[in-house]
Design a protein around this motif. Structure first.
Motif, PDB file in Angstrom:
ATOM      1  N   LEU A  95       0.823  -1.207   0.000  1.00  0.00           N
ATOM      2  CA  LEU A  95       0.000   0.000   0.000  1.00  0.00           C
ATOM      3  C   LEU A  95       0.855   1.256   0.000  1.00  0.00           C
ATOM      4  CD1 LEU A  95      -2.610  -1.314   2.517  1.00  0.00           C
ATOM      5  CD2 LEU A  95      -3.183  -0.459   0.255  1.00  0.00           C
ATOM      6  N   LYS A  96       0.415   2.254  -0.754  1.00  0.00           N
ATOM      7  CA  LYS A  96       1.056   3.563  -0.722  1.00  0.00           C
ATOM      8  C   LYS A  96       0.469   4.367   0.438  1.00  0.00           C
ATOM      9  CE  LYS A  96       1.567   3.415  -5.736  1.00  0.00           C
ATOM     10  NZ  LYS A  96       1.148   3.987  -7.039  1.00  0.00           N
ATOM     11  N   ILE A  97       1.286   5.266   0.982  1.00  0.00           N
ATOM     12  CA  ILE A  97       0.888   6.028   2.162  1.00  0.00           C
ATOM     13  C   ILE A  97       0.801   7.508   1.799  1.00  0.00           C
ATOM     14  CG2 ILE A  97       1.413   6.615   4.548  1.00  0.00           C
ATOM     15  CD1 ILE A  97       0.767   3.631   4.078  1.00  0.00           C
ATOM     16  N   GLY A  98      -0.429   8.015   1.765  1.00  0.00           N
ATOM     17  CA  GLY A  98      -0.648   9.436   1.521  1.00  0.00           C
ATOM     18  C   GLY A  98      -1.040  10.152   2.792  1.00  0.00           C
ATOM     19  N   SER A  99      -1.145  11.465   2.715  1.00  0.00           N
ATOM     20  CA  SER A  99      -1.579  12.233   3.875  1.00  0.00           C
ATOM     21  C   SER A  99      -2.090  13.594   3.443  1.00  0.00           C
ATOM     22  CB  SER A  99      -0.433  12.406   4.881  1.00  0.00           C
ATOM     23  OG  SER A  99       0.586  13.259   4.373  1.00  0.00           O
ATOM     24  N   CYS A 100      -2.984  14.138   4.255  1.00  0.00           N
ATOM     25  CA  CYS A 100      -3.434  15.517   4.093  1.00  0.00           C
ATOM     26  C   CYS A 100      -3.802  16.054   5.466  1.00  0.00           C
ATOM     27  CB  CYS A 100      -4.588  15.630   3.102  1.00  0.00           C
ATOM     28  SG  CYS A 100      -6.011  14.592   3.458  1.00  0.00           S
ATOM     29  N   THR A 101      -3.964  17.366   5.566  1.00  0.00           N
ATOM     30  CA  THR A 101      -4.002  17.979   6.884  1.00  0.00           C
ATOM     31  C   THR A 101      -4.694  19.330   6.848  1.00  0.00           C
ATOM     32  OG1 THR A 101      -2.579  18.822   8.674  1.00  0.00           O
ATOM     33  CG2 THR A 101      -1.697  18.934   6.434  1.00  0.00           C
ATOM     34  N   GLY A 102      -5.203  19.737   7.996  1.00  0.00           N
ATOM     35  CA  GLY A 102      -5.683  21.092   8.153  1.00  0.00           C
ATOM     36  C   GLY A 102      -4.583  22.102   8.357  1.00  0.00           C
ATOM     37  N   TYR A 103      -3.364  21.624   8.581  1.00  0.00           N
ATOM     38  CA  TYR A 103      -2.221  22.528   8.729  1.00  0.00           C
ATOM     39  C   TYR A 103      -1.869  23.178   7.398  1.00  0.00           C
ATOM     40  CZ  TYR A 103      -0.909  20.514  13.301  1.00  0.00           C
ATOM     41  OH  TYR A 103      -0.865  20.121  14.608  1.00  0.00           O
ATOM     42  N   PRO A 104      -1.459  24.440   7.397  1.00  0.00           N
ATOM     43  CA  PRO A 104      -0.923  25.051   6.176  1.00  0.00           C
ATOM     44  C   PRO A 104       0.479  24.532   5.878  1.00  0.00           C
ATOM     45  CG  PRO A 104      -0.822  26.604   7.991  1.00  0.00           C
ATOM     46  CD  PRO A 104      -1.535  25.389   8.516  1.00  0.00           C
ATOM     47  N   ARG A 105       0.961  24.825   4.687  1.00  0.00           N
ATOM     48  CA  ARG A 105       2.253  24.319   4.241  1.00  0.00           C
ATOM     49  C   ARG A 105       3.396  24.779   5.140  1.00  0.00           C
ATOM     50  NH1 ARG A 105       4.227  20.038   2.138  1.00  0.00           N
ATOM     51  NH2 ARG A 105       2.329  20.005   0.857  1.00  0.00           N
ATOM     52  N   GLU A 106       3.336  26.002   5.627  1.00  0.00           N
ATOM     53  CA  GLU A 106       4.415  26.484   6.499  1.00  0.00           C
ATOM     54  C   GLU A 106       4.569  25.606   7.733  1.00  0.00           C
ATOM     55  OE1 GLU A 106       5.119  30.927   7.061  1.00  0.00           O
ATOM     56  OE2 GLU A 106       3.044  30.878   6.343  1.00  0.00           O
ATOM     57  N   VAL A 107       3.463  25.175   8.296  1.00  0.00           N
ATOM     58  CA  VAL A 107       3.522  24.301   9.467  1.00  0.00           C
ATOM     59  C   VAL A 107       4.048  22.927   9.066  1.00  0.00           C
ATOM     60  CG1 VAL A 107       2.170  23.171  11.270  1.00  0.00           C
ATOM     61  CG2 VAL A 107       1.695  25.550  10.652  1.00  0.00           C
ATOM     62  N   MET A 108       3.588  22.418   7.932  1.00  0.00           N
ATOM     63  CA  MET A 108       4.062  21.106   7.486  1.00  0.00           C
ATOM     64  C   MET A 108       5.541  21.121   7.168  1.00  0.00           C
ATOM     65  SD  MET A 108       1.607  19.234   8.049  1.00  0.00           S
ATOM     66  CE  MET A 108       2.489  17.760   7.525  1.00  0.00           C
TER      67      MET A 108
END
Length: 277
Positions: free
Chosen positions: A127-140
């Motif tokens: 399985l491939k592992i993706g992600s998304c977030t409520g954080y903006p890019r600067e935080v990530m």
């Protein structure tokens, strides 16, 4: 002559898309919520941690605006400032919030127990592992190297401000993962999240969804606080959180990411029988 073409995908799963806080890292989801409490306190308007949790999962600017529109918060705002919160006020709080979030995100973001073992198991299954977030890019940009040093490095990460289309509850961040990971069918993807808006994101994208009741925002306790509860107290809090995620439409609700491999196996079996999300 007529032709029949079926679009049903019969498996196997190809990818799992994870939220971050309360899902893979940050048991209890404190980094986004406690920092919001602190940002509001900076301008002299107290908000509770429970209030800060209500809009969890949204992009942070939307989170601040929605928090300010909660009836009790809006009333306190009106009483203090003599007018409703404006977009300029949202921008002012966001400007306070961002450096605090960047500074402190790593403090709260240790991997949730079982997370690294689960992700290793999923990778072994192809399985491939993706992600998304409520954080903006600067935080990530601050969080990604910290997470990688701790052992979590997803194949794809989409931040809340990466896309022109927007963020949750729309499907766009989840679908951006599908594109970046090269997944052939959205039904071959599972979205895992600890918030109702994150479950809505996965459903809107046409994916299987798994809600996490105990490790995330809905219970909202640190691991130590959770373990200090009696079994009866744990059961009551778990049930309230699970009910909310189920009402949001989650196909499955489990305690934490540690319980995910069994669900992945069940979804694969359902796909093989011709079932769809």
């Amino acid at each position: 002559m007529s032709y029949r073409y079926t679009r049903h995908y019969t498996g196997p799963l190809e990818a799992v898309i994870f939220d971050w806080a309360g899902t893979v890292v940050d048991f209890g989801s404190f980094a986004p919520t406690q920092v919001l409490v602190d940002a509001f306190a900076t301008i002299g308007l107290p908000v509770t941690l429970a209030e800060a949790r209500v809009p969890m999962g949204m992009a942070k600017r939307d989170h601040i605006k929605t928090l300010g529109q909660l009836p009790d918060v809006a009333r306190r705002w009106q009483d203090k400032f003599g007018a409703p919160m404006t977009d300029a006020d949202v921008d002012r709080i966001y400007a306070i919030f961002m450096p605090l979030q960047i500074e402190r995100v790593g403090v709260y973001s240790q991997p949730i127990p079982g997370a690294l073992d689960t992700i290793a198991t999923l990778r072994q299954q192809g399985l491939k592992i993706g992600s998304c977030t409520g954080y903006p890019r600067e935080v990530m940009n601050a969080l990604l190297p910290i997470a990688a040093a701790a052992g979590f490095a997803p194949d794809c990460t989409i931040a809340a401000d990466d896309l022109k289309a927007g963020a949750r509850p729309g499907p766009w961040m989840a679908l951006a993962n599908v594109i970046e990971l090269g997944v052939k069918h959205v039904a071959a993807t599972v979205k895992v999240d600890d918030t109702a808006v994150g479950i809505a994101e996965g459903l809107n994208a046409g994916m299987w969804t798994v809600g996490l009741a105990v490790s995330g925002n809905e219970v909202g306790l640190s691991l130590e606080e959770w373990l200090a509860l009696t079994p009866a107290e744990q059961a009551a809090r778990r049930q309230r959180a699970a009910d909310k995620l189920a009402q949001a439409g989650a196909h499955y609700v489990i305690d934490s990411i540690a319980d995910l491999p069994a669900v992945i196996a069940e979804i694969n079996a359902r796909l093989a029988r011709g079932e769809q999300p």
